[in-house]
Design an enzyme around this catalytic site. Structure first.
Site, short mmCIF file in Angstrom:
data_model
loop_
_atom_site.label_atom_id
_atom_site.label_comp_id
_atom_site.label_asym_id
_atom_site.label_seq_id
_atom_site.Cartn_x
_atom_site.Cartn_y
_atom_site.Cartn_z
N LYS A 141 2.09 37.13 70.04
CA LYS A 141 1.53 36.99 68.70
C LYS A 141 1.30 35.53 68.32
CE LYS A 141 2.94 41.45 67.03
NZ LYS A 141 3.49 42.00 68.29
C1 LIG Z 1 3.22 43.18 68.76
C2 LIG Z 1 3.64 43.39 70.15
C3 LIG Z 1 3.06 44.40 70.92
C4 LIG Z 1 2.02 45.35 70.38
O1 LIG Z 1 0.79 44.72 70.06
P1 LIG Z 1 -0.22 45.43 69.04
O2 LIG Z 1 -1.29 44.43 68.83
O3 LIG Z 1 0.55 45.73 67.80
O4 LIG Z 1 -0.69 46.66 69.72
C5 LIG Z 1 3.47 44.51 72.24
N1 LIG Z 1 4.42 43.71 72.76
C6 LIG Z 1 5.00 42.73 72.03
C7 LIG Z 1 6.06 41.89 72.66
C8 LIG Z 1 4.62 42.53 70.72
O5 LIG Z 1 5.19 41.56 70.02
#
Ligand SMILES: *Cc1c(COP(=O)(O)O)cnc(C)c1O
Length: 493
Positions: free
Chosen positions: A109
């Site tokens: 993120k």
């Molecule tokens: C947020 C997240 C996901 C999922 O991603 P989305 O965009 O919500 O589908 C998968 N793995 C990790 C480690 C995350 O932080």
């Protein structure tokens, strides 16, 4: 111009859409005619991550001047990433792993949340104050806090499900510094926190009350188009890395397998494809909360099901908000149709997508799920077979990919690695049979370092002994009052 997935009457510039986050009708901002924004890939190997980011963002956000985009990219993707490639691609067995976790919080993120505050700063009018409200299942919260902390004119309040994150994730958030940040636990699960935030966004009385104090609410969740767009970059960049490695030739199709929760990450891949990236297929990988796996199989999205807490908590989600954008586009841009589905979801907790739309979706997307036992087994198998240590989220994707042969046409398969294994060291140690006290996260990090000969990311190991600043815990009904107070108490400059 951008408009809601649920209506086309209000048309906004990209800057306005980035600031607003979510549309007043609850929809997500989209722009039509993505194919007009396609770009030529012939010179992609000459561009690094930043160059590709400038190109992608310049296309989608045409009301930002080129210099503004360049400033945003330089500020977002500088020294806070511990890899010069930003998102390096690593061969693992017959596939490739795209490491998206080299940012300041060790989760993917960061790629979006180092950028979003920059985009918002350039969109904000002088003197305007913007309070970001974020629901998090773990990783978003810290990544958003790190991105927004002490950014002038911007404030942030983060809500996470009490007991629904790992200890490390909680510590990452509650130790966050900055005069414009607040962090609060919610009694309930992630969907309770997210629904609570969504309610505040449509609370017009609250908007009026805050407007009197010069504050506007916005979102840093992946529903914000300013979060989605930066994620498109690494799909192109992964392709460029494969080209440079000689693993594919220009024009070859590839396949991506994505560990999925809110559907933002994989949707960014679909945008990349619309913008011209040759992709044969996307694999949507879920944990035991397999609402998406069922959706792709049946065409019915049904959140009426048990909620599981898993060892991949950032994917513990029953409402995958960004799916709404995909349905909008695949349904030919019929906002009234999407609006109807979302009314069904709000009323019955389920909706059913028309068979012709599902057929179109299924030509591009496959789906599968892995429960915690399968995830642990995959962490061990990948270490044994390839000497590569996966975090539990990435392991879900690798496990799902293992059961699905690469689709005909795809010359290479790329699995998105969304977190550092050190962020979930206790579960990774358990999966690898490394002896460590699961209740002592820093012991687990050290044990993982010793067993693998790798080093924990410094921002994670530095959490040991750091002071927790926030210990608030409230019921969802108290979120409104909490936000009003956070706006009053934030230092805005
Ligand atoms: C947020 C997240 C996901 C999922 O991603 P989305 O965009 O919500 O589908 C998968 N793995 C990790 C480690 C995350 O932080």
């Amino acid at each position: 111009m951008y408009h809601s997935t649920r209506s086309v009457t209000e048309q906004l510039t990209a800057k306005s859409a980035v600031l607003a986050g979510i549309a007043p009708d609850g929809g997500l901002y989209v722009t039509d005619d993505l194919s007009e924004l396609r770009f030529d890939l012939s010179d992609i190997t000459s561009k690094d991550f930043r160059g590709i980011a400038r190109q992608v963002l310049g296309r989608l956000f045409d009301d930002y001047a080129d210099e503004e985009i360049a400033e945003c990219v330089d500020a977002a993707y500088g020294s806070t990433f511990d890899s010069p490639a930003v998102t390096p691609l690593v061969p693992v067995g017959d596939d490739y792993v795209l490491e998206l976790f080299h940012g300041p919080t060790s989760a993917f993120k960061d790629v979006a949340l180092q950028m979003l505050p920059q985009l918002m700063s350039h969109a904000r009018r002088d003197g305007e104050r913007i309070m970001i409200l974020t629901a998090t299942s773990g990783d978003t919260g810290k990544a958003a806090l790190a991105g927004f902390a002490d950014t002038p004119g911007l404030g942030i309040a983060v809500f996470y499900p009490q007991g629904g994150t790992s200890d490390i994730q909680r510590l990452q958030m509650t130790t966050q510094e900055g005069g414009n940040v607040s962090v609060c636990a919610i009694e309930g699960n992630f969907d309770d926190a997210q629904s609570g935030v969504k309610k505040l966004f449509v609370d017009t009385a609250l908007h009026d009350e805050l407007a009197d104090a010069g504050v506007r609410l916005s979102s840093a969740n992946s529903i914000n188009i300013g979060r989605l767009a930066p994620q498109i970059t690494y799909y192109f960049d992964a392709y460029a890395q494969l080209l440079r490695a000689g693993a594919i030739e220009l024009g070859d199709e590839v396949e991506f397998c994505v560990p999925t929760g809110n559907f933002g990450d994989v949707l960014a891949g679909w945008y990349a494809r619309e913008l011209g990236l040759p992709v044969a297929r996307f694999i949507v990988a879920s944990n035991a909360n397999d609402v998406l796996t069922d959706f792709f199989a049946t065409g019915a999205y049904d959140r009426n099901r048990p909620f599981f807490r898993t060892i991949s908590p950032s994917m513990d989600i029953l409402i995958s908000s960004n799916l709404e954008r995909l349905i909008y586009y695949m349904g030919g841009g019929d906002a009234a149709y999407v609006n109807g589905l979302m009314e069904d979801l709000a009323r019955d907790g389920r909706y059913e997508v028309r068979p012709d739309i599902m057929d179109a979706i299924r030509t591009l997307f496959a789906a599968g799920s892995a429960d915690d036992d399968a995830t642990r087994a995959e962490i061990a198998a990948c270490r044994d077979e390839h000497g590569y240590v996966l975090d539990p989220h990435t392991a879900v994707a690798v496990r799902v990919a293992r059961d699905l042969p690469r689709t005909t046409g795809a010359k290479a398969r790329i699995i998105l690695a969304t977190a550092s294994p050190y962020k979930f060291a206790a579960d990774v140690c358990e999966a690898l049979d490394i002896r460590a006290d699961a209740a002592a996260p820093f012991d687990c990090m050290r044990a993982l370092e010793d067993a693998t000969g790798t080093a924990a990311p410094r921002p994670l190991s530095a959490l040991e002994g750091a002071t927790e600043r926030f210990d608030d815990g409230i019921a969802p009904e108290q979120m409104r009052a909490y936000v009003v107070r956070a706006c009053k108490e934030a230092t805005w400059e």
